[in-house]
Design an enzyme around this catalytic site. Structure first.
Site, PDB file in Angstrom:
ATOM      1  CG  ASN A   1      -2.134   0.994   0.979  1.00  9.40           C
ATOM      2  OD1 ASN A   1      -2.640   1.157  -0.120  1.00  9.40           O
ATOM      3  ND2 ASN A   1      -2.550   1.664   2.047  1.00  9.40           N
ATOM      4  CD1 TRP A   2       6.261   3.315  -0.502  1.00 14.10           C
ATOM      5  CD2 TRP A   2       5.472   3.846  -2.526  1.00 14.10           C
ATOM      6  NE1 TRP A   2       7.017   4.360  -1.004  1.00 14.10           N
ATOM      7  CE2 TRP A   2       6.542   4.706  -2.240  1.00 14.10           C
ATOM      8  CE3 TRP A   2       4.804   4.002  -3.745  1.00 14.10           C
ATOM      9  CZ2 TRP A   2       6.978   5.699  -3.119  1.00 14.10           C
ATOM     10  CZ3 TRP A   2       5.214   4.983  -4.632  1.00 14.10           C
ATOM     11  CH2 TRP A   2       6.291   5.815  -4.321  1.00 14.10           C
TER      12      TRP A   2
END
Length: 280
Positions: free
Chosen positions: A237-238
């Site tokens: 989820n960067w």
């Protein structure tokens, strides 16, 4: 983005072809959608290359952020920057999208349609059925994010959608629930259908237990891995746009040591499952 060179590598030894199935890219040159909440900081595909190197990840799926609505240009540019040998994408489209546009998006690397059913999302529930139907023409799946506690009331609608479905972030129960909760049982029923996949990602967004193990989310992840390891996916989820204090990406990858302690199953989650779903 901050330079992450020199940060410790994860303890997980990532197999060749490992994939991070949920990242975002942002560039302030693209206009924000009317539905956008807040202004995200720039985060480029080039910034993400350092994360890939650190984690030992070879592939990534760039998910269209809610910030840009149905304007998929920033995500397409991110896919192009990483290259189609390394990247795929998830688009946001409405129910009026022409098939030729879907075909063009597919050529650009898109493989699914995002339904973000939380504040800031561009597609309402009333449009979701039509979107899920129209993207079948190009073989896409639907990627759904919602408060998992609402799954029982949406189960019939979700089951009516054709094709494959990916559910984000361990179901994203905004108030973490125990494994015997009716909403989690609903998620397991959907997984048992054989065409629903789940991303083991972003526990920090909802966990009350907190790092390093996020045990309240982790116990759900462990049940899901046991139920259908062949349809679990991992994601960082960067660049973690929803939180001010960013989690450590290596720590998030290392959660798989607890959630999927068997090395062969981790290989499925990191390599085989995303290769099948996204067409690497």
């Amino acid at each position: 983005m901050a330079n992450i060179e020199g940060n410790p590598a994860p303890r997980v030894r990532t197999p060749t072809g490992a994939c991070d199935t949920h990242i975002h890219v942002y560039n302030s040159k693209y206009p924000l959608a009317p539905t956008a909440i807040g202004k995200p900081a720039d985060a480029s595909a080039e910034d993400y290359r350092a994360v890939m190197h650190r984690l030992g990840v070879a592939r990534a799926v760039i998910v269209q952020p809610s910030a840009y609505g149905t304007d998929n240009r920033c995500t397409l540019a991110g896919i192009a920057a990483l290259g189609l040998d390394k990247a795929r994408g998830i688009a946001v489209v409405d129910d009026k999208v022409p098939e030729r546009v879907l075909q063009d998006l597919t050529v650009g690397g898109m493989r699914g349609a995002r339904l973000h059913m939380l504040p800031g999302g561009a597609i309402p529930w009333e449009m979701a059925d039509a979107v899920a139907a129209c993207v079948q023409a190009v073989g896409w799946h639907v990627q759904l994010q919602l408060d998992g506690r609402l799954l029982p009331e949406r189960e019939a609608q979700i089951r009516s959608w054709p094709g494959r479905l990916v559910i984000d972030h361990v179901g994203k129960f905004l108030e973490p629930v125990p494994p015997d909760h009716a909403a989690f049982h609903c998620l397991l029923r959907l997984v048992d259908s054989g065409r629903v996949w789940v991303k083991l990602s972003a526990p920090y967004e909802v966990s009350k237990a907190g790092p390093p193990l996020y045990d309240d989310v982790g116990r759900l992840a462990k049940v899901l891995v046991k139920a259908a390891p062949e349809r679990m996916l991992w994601a960082s989820n960067w660049p973690h746009p929803s939180v001010r204090e960013k989690p450590d990406d290596a720590m998030l990858l290392d959660l798989l040591l607890a959630w999927a302690p068997d090395e062969a199953i981790r290989r499925c989650i990191l390599v085989d499952n995303p290769a099948e779903l996204y067409g690497f």
